[in-house]
Design a protein around this motif. Structure first.
Motif, mmCIF file in Angstrom:
data_model
loop_
_atom_site.group_PDB
_atom_site.id
_atom_site.type_symbol
_atom_site.label_atom_id
_atom_site.label_comp_id
_atom_site.label_asym_id
_atom_site.label_seq_id
_atom_site.Cartn_x
_atom_site.Cartn_y
_atom_site.Cartn_z
ATOM 1 N N GLY A 136 0.822 -1.217 0.000
ATOM 2 C CA GLY A 136 0.000 0.000 0.000
ATOM 3 C C GLY A 136 0.845 1.252 0.000
ATOM 4 O O GLY A 136 0.560 2.216 -0.732
ATOM 5 N N ILE A 195 -5.171 9.339 -1.434
ATOM 6 C CA ILE A 195 -6.488 8.724 -1.644
ATOM 7 C C ILE A 195 -6.427 7.956 -2.962
ATOM 8 O O ILE A 195 -6.089 8.509 -3.995
ATOM 9 N N GLY A 196 -6.731 6.659 -2.882
ATOM 10 C CA GLY A 196 -6.700 5.839 -4.095
ATOM 11 C C GLY A 196 -6.420 4.395 -3.767
ATOM 12 O O GLY A 196 -6.715 3.906 -2.666
ATOM 13 N N LYS A 197 -5.800 3.713 -4.729
ATOM 14 C CA LYS A 197 -5.542 2.275 -4.588
ATOM 15 C C LYS A 197 -4.620 1.959 -3.404
ATOM 16 O O LYS A 197 -4.794 0.960 -2.723
ATOM 17 N N LEU A 222 -4.346 3.546 -0.532
ATOM 18 C CA LEU A 222 -5.121 3.611 0.707
ATOM 19 C C LEU A 222 -6.031 2.389 0.841
ATOM 20 O O LEU A 222 -6.202 1.851 1.926
ATOM 21 N N LEU A 223 -6.572 1.939 -0.275
ATOM 22 C CA LEU A 223 -7.411 0.735 -0.276
ATOM 23 C C LEU A 223 -6.595 -0.483 0.181
ATOM 24 O O LEU A 223 -7.054 -1.277 1.006
ATOM 25 N N VAL A 224 -5.377 -0.606 -0.329
ATOM 26 C CA VAL A 224 -4.512 -1.723 0.071
ATOM 27 C C VAL A 224 -4.169 -1.626 1.560
ATOM 28 O O VAL A 224 -4.164 -2.637 2.269
ATOM 29 N N GLY A 235 -6.046 -0.322 3.877
ATOM 30 C CA GLY A 235 -7.269 -0.740 4.577
ATOM 31 C C GLY A 235 -7.446 -2.246 4.541
ATOM 32 O O GLY A 235 -7.805 -2.872 5.545
ATOM 33 N N LEU A 236 -7.178 -2.847 3.376
ATOM 34 C CA LEU A 236 -7.278 -4.303 3.248
ATOM 35 C C LEU A 236 -6.263 -5.009 4.147
ATOM 36 O O LEU A 236 -6.538 -6.090 4.675
#
Length: 189
Positions: A17, A28-30, A32-34, A36-37
């Motif tokens: 991430g 903000i984007g991929k 941040l998603l990683v 969170g995952l």
């Protein structure tokens, strides 16, 4: 191992991430998603592997209990134990073993220690936070009392289930059982 496995899941995902965020130049984007995952994956992994080898220990200590207490037919629960002095960042449990409710005492027969406390010495049972509480995956059942004029506290966490969340849910039932056992000694109104 119960803490190492989730860490081995969490670190690579956190690094991935951060790398995605750095390369894209976006918070903000991929990336941040990683990130969170990574948190979700580590939480799930901790829930499922946090009690690594628990089943084997429960079975082995159950065999010892059968030798030490042949014919015991009362209530027993497999638990983690800690005294208030015990501190560890990796494992809140100082010992594991069986918590027994007998007519006159509560007993803990663990891998490393045995504790017997008379019902008359106990004055309270309550929930108390532990390191698992931070993640919503556990809590202590605190048994408090006075022995030889000195206050004491024993901390227990159920380990009869194979997941942390399963044991968290079991904790409410165990506390109610201990509360009811303790009340049996009180005069009836």
């Amino acid at each position: 191992m119960g803490n190492l496995i989730p860490t081995l899941v969490w670190i690579p995902l956190m690094a991935a991430g951060a790398i995605v965020m750095y390369r894209s130049g976006q918070i903000i984007g991929k990336g941040l998603l990683v990130l969170g995952l990574a948190q979700v994956a580590a939480w799930l992994t901790l829930n499922w592997t946090g009690l690594f080898d628990n089943r084997r220990m429960r079975k082995a200590l159950g065999k010892e209990l059968a030798v030490l207490k042949p014919g015991f037919r009362g209530f027993s629960a497999f638990v983690g134990f800690a005294s208030p002095r015990h501190t560890s960042m990796l494992d809140p449990h100082e010992d594991v073993g069986y918590l027994l409710l007998t007519p006159e005492a509560i007993e803990f027969i663990g891998d490393a220690r045995t504790i017997v406390v008379k019902r008359s010495q106990i004055f309270g049972v309550r929930f108390k936070a532990n390191i698992h509480s931070v993640l919503g995956l556990g809590r202590w059942i605190s048994i408090e009392g006075r022995m030889e004029g000195k206050p004491f506290e024993m901390l227990f966490e159920p380990r009869d289930r194979d997941t942390l969340i399963g044991n968290l849910l079991l904790g409410k039932t165990l506390k109610i059982r201990i509360d009811n056992w303790l009340k049996r000694n009180e005069p009836r109104a």
